[in-house]
Scaffold this motif. Structure first.
Motif, PDB file in Angstrom:
ATOM      1  N   GLU A 241       2.855   1.756  -3.384  1.00 31.02           N
ATOM      2  CA  GLU A 241       0.993   2.337  -4.356  1.00 31.02           C
ATOM      3  C   GLU A 241       1.038   3.543  -4.321  1.00 31.02           C
ATOM      4  O   GLU A 241       0.541   4.603  -4.901  1.00 31.02           O
ATOM      5  CB  GLU A 241       0.100   1.140  -3.826  1.00 31.02           C
ATOM      6  N   LYS A 242       0.846   4.166  -3.042  1.00 28.58           N
ATOM      7  CA  LYS A 242       1.077   5.412  -2.462  1.00 28.58           C
ATOM      8  C   LYS A 242       2.035   5.995  -3.298  1.00 28.58           C
ATOM      9  O   LYS A 242       1.956   7.650  -3.362  1.00 28.58           O
ATOM     10  CB  LYS A 242       0.396   5.676  -0.943  1.00 28.58           C
TER      11      LYS A 242
ATOM     12  N   GLN B 242       0.943  -0.727  -0.073  1.00 33.89           N
ATOM     13  CA  GLN B 242       0.263   0.006   0.559  1.00 33.89           C
ATOM     14  C   GLN B 242       1.186   1.216   0.036  1.00 33.89           C
ATOM     15  O   GLN B 242       0.394   2.106  -0.928  1.00 33.89           O
ATOM     16  CB  GLN B 242      -1.098   0.083   1.719  1.00 33.89           C
ATOM     17  N   ALA B 243       2.026   0.944   0.594  1.00 33.39           N
ATOM     18  CA  ALA B 243       2.742   2.425   0.844  1.00 33.39           C
ATOM     19  C   ALA B 243       3.312   2.394  -0.033  1.00 33.39           C
ATOM     20  O   ALA B 243       3.662   4.165  -0.896  1.00 33.39           O
ATOM     21  CB  ALA B 243       3.752   2.262   2.208  1.00 33.39           C
TER      22      ALA B 243
ATOM     23  N   THR C 146       1.854   6.543  -6.828  1.00 29.35           N
ATOM     24  CA  THR C 146       0.967   7.236  -7.107  1.00 29.35           C
ATOM     25  C   THR C 146       1.387   8.965  -6.851  1.00 29.35           C
ATOM     26  O   THR C 146       1.134  10.034  -8.386  1.00 29.35           O
ATOM     27  CB  THR C 146      -0.634   7.172  -6.345  1.00 29.35           C
ATOM     28  N   PHE C 147       1.827   8.953  -5.933  1.00 31.98           N
ATOM     29  CA  PHE C 147       2.807  10.654  -5.679  1.00 31.98           C
ATOM     30  C   PHE C 147       3.607  11.314  -6.873  1.00 31.98           C
ATOM     31  O   PHE C 147       3.999  12.202  -7.048  1.00 31.98           O
ATOM     32  CB  PHE C 147       3.132  10.355  -3.897  1.00 31.98           C
TER      33      PHE C 147
END
Length: 163
Positions: free
Chosen positions: A151-152, A148-149, A155-156
């Motif tokens: 992927e975040k 999740q980190a 995106t960022f």
């Protein structure tokens, strides 16, 4: 590889400045793989506040002094390649730890056998005001949390991703 490294560092610097209003702090540890041959290099890059950036050098200096470590301050070089050349001239292939400040000043500590593996984490954790993060076990995450980190972050960072 060096051109790619420079592109990513500059992309991170721009991303952190524009999206977070933060500065980029780099830390690098180079060590020989005793008994295995070869070497290992780790580079960490993280955003820090301008306030943390302004105190980063003194934190590094204080922690080196308390640990009895010597260090050098290398002024910003015109290019990354020139910085690498200066490091190689000073150290050859000896082990080192560097902290590269947002203005590209490099704080250099030559390390040797028995140097605490966690020293760089301790310095960086102190700089960002989160000393509890110095112990990697305090930062452990599940595979799902890591995914999740990642992927975040992807995106960022996506609009800054070097091509």
């Amino acid at each position: 590889a060096s051109e790619e490294y420079v592109r990513y560092v500059e992309a991170l610097r721009k991303c952190y400045k524009q999206k977070l209003g933060s500065e980029l702090l780099l830390f690098e540890r180079f060590m020989n793989m005793r008994g295995r041959g070869g070497n290992h290099c780790f580079v960490g890059a993280l955003p820090i506040t301008s306030q943390a950036a302004s105190g980063a050098q003194s934190v590094f200096e204080d922690m080196c002094q308390k640990a009895g470590f010597e260090f050098e301050v290398l002024p910003p070089a015109a290019t990354w390649e020139m910085q690498r050349h200066e490091l190689h001239e000073k150290l050859g292939y000896r082990e080192y730890l560097t902290l590269t400040l947002p203005d590209n000043t490099v704080l250099l500590h030559q390390i040797g056998k028995g140097h605490p593996m966690n020293f760089a984490r301790e310095v960086v954790a102190s700089i960002i005001g989160k000393p509890e993060r110095a112990a990697w076990k305090n930062c452990a995450a599940t595979k799902e949390e890591e995914a999740q980190a990642a992927e975040k972050f992807n995106t960022f960072f996506s609009e800054y991703q070097p091509q």
